[in-house]
Design an enzyme around this catalytic site. Structure first.
Site, PDB file in Angstrom:
ATOM      1  N   LYS A 191      45.951 -15.243  13.483  1.00  0.00           N
ATOM      2  CA  LYS A 191      44.784 -14.665  12.799  1.00  0.00           C
ATOM      3  C   LYS A 191      45.228 -13.526  11.887  1.00  0.00           C
ATOM      4  O   LYS A 191      46.346 -13.037  11.979  1.00  0.00           O
ATOM      5  CB  LYS A 191      43.793 -14.109  13.834  1.00  0.00           C
ATOM      6  CG  LYS A 191      43.075 -15.168  14.673  1.00  0.00           C
ATOM      7  CD  LYS A 191      41.999 -15.894  13.895  1.00  0.00           C
ATOM      8  CE  LYS A 191      41.313 -16.944  14.772  1.00  0.00           C
ATOM      9  NZ  LYS A 191      42.254 -18.003  15.192  1.00  0.00           N
ATOM     10  N   SER A 200      41.167 -22.577  11.512  1.00  0.00           N
ATOM     11  CA  SER A 200      40.543 -21.258  11.439  1.00  0.00           C
ATOM     12  C   SER A 200      41.145 -20.403  10.325  1.00  0.00           C
ATOM     13  O   SER A 200      40.516 -19.447   9.882  1.00  0.00           O
ATOM     14  CB  SER A 200      40.663 -20.526  12.781  1.00  0.00           C
ATOM     15  OG  SER A 200      41.994 -20.120  12.999  1.00  0.00           O
TER      16      SER A 200
END
Lengths: 206, 206
Positions: free
Chosen positions: A165, A127
DNA sequence: ACGTTAGCTATACGGATGTATAGTAAGCGC
DNA sequence: GCGCTTACTATACATCCGTATAGCTAACGT
């Protein structure tokens, strides 16, 4: 910091004794005693004293005098303290900071790289590609807050999941963003910040 | 490899003694003797024996029995041998492999990451962006040859320069390629391969 | 009540350990 | 020849050090 080692050249015998000292520390965790060196090379204890004194004079070893096993490798001294960081799994049971006791492994790395980090996470998934790849180790500094744009380790209270993230702070919203455009931003699930990613290690560069 | 540490929880006093042992090893390079621990906590030597025995029973320390300073931190044992790699400057005078004696610094890192590497280079410039950024440390394994697509450290005989690039092997031509499209491929200047890049460390992730 | 664990003291034994004294011998530079 | 370094032996000594014996108190669980 970039101090040159100025160790004078050793004689063959001195080098052999130095290598033995280094090997013993590596293998057993303890420097050898004078007698252990004497036994290894089948020479007298007094001869070892002379050899070690020569190694000390030439700057190869340091002495903790009058102390048992007080022969130390000089290079180990001036290279800064090594830091051991716990490597946590990618799916810890609770909050990673609390899971340190169940560390999978430890990473030893120089202090100057690790000084701001408290633990290490092995990243799974893509990701954050291309900045962070699957299998990378990230060094994390524990923190409750972070600035816009920083890469953070976030913890979802709901399900106990942990993820890496990019943190986004907009006027009214704070949300998490993947770098890989294939992943949508995360804005609904409540999360808390565990830490900020300071450094990265890619064990296998392909 | 990912052996869980099964260290049972320590009591407060045991933890304090464990911390002292760890700190002494860190600070002086030598584990403390039983008497040094006793002196530190103002208790009897026999009491220290009991504490250390408890630490050993709980798996926190290992003992080199009947040997002076034979108290070892268990975590240090099973984490593999630490490897010290020389960090070379980005502009070595000769071939990097010959410049190891003039290493700027050393990098200590776990064996499993460093096992295939012989030295470390600090990369300058952005010709390999985004895979390798300015300031990254790359772990290099010495090699004379490499396959198509591998990232290599190349040495230009002409001017003694050293660079990190992607190796390209086409039917008739072997050349070096930057990942950053702003840099043209290098095909004319004769070069030799010094090694292949196996791992990467990014000390400051921005 | 009983066993277990944690934590402690005082004291002792024997071998380990660093250090020291007093040498010997060979080689190198000046 | 003289000083210096390298390399070594034999022996001695005080203390360091791990280990052990024989106890003690207190808390906790069954």
């Amino acid at each position: 910091m970039y101090s040159k080692r100025m160790t004078l050249p050793l004689t063959h015998k001195q080098q052999r004794i130095y290598d033995f000292i280094e090997e013993q520390i590596e293998r057993t965790g303890l420097p050898p005693t004078f007698r252990e060196i004497a036994l290894r090379f089948a020479i007298s204890v007094r001869a070892v004293q002379d050899h070690v004194a020569a190694l000390e004079k030439k700057g190869s070893v340091k002495r903790a005098k009058e102390r048992a096993r007080g022969i130390l490798i000089a290079a180990h001294q001036n290279s800064g303290v090594k830091v051991r960081l716990p490597i946590l799994g990618s799916v810890p049971a609770g909050r990673p900071v609390e899971a340190i006791a169940q560390a999978e492994d430890f990473l030893s790395i120089n202090e100057d790289i690790a000084k701001r980090a408290n633990f290490v996470l092995r990243v799974k998934g893509d990701s954050m590609f291309p900045k962070i790849e699957d299998g990378d180790l990230v060094l994390v500094r524990s923190a409750q807050t972070a600035e816009d744009g920083e890469i953070v380790v976030a913890y979802f209270q709901e399900d106990g999941e942990v993820t890496v993230k990019k943190l986004r702070k907009r006027s009214r919203r704070v949300y998490l963003e993947a770098i890989n455009p294939a992943y949508p931003p995360i804005g609904e699930k409540p999360f808390s910040i565990v830490g900020t990613v300071t450094s990265l290690i890619r064990p296998d560069l392909s």
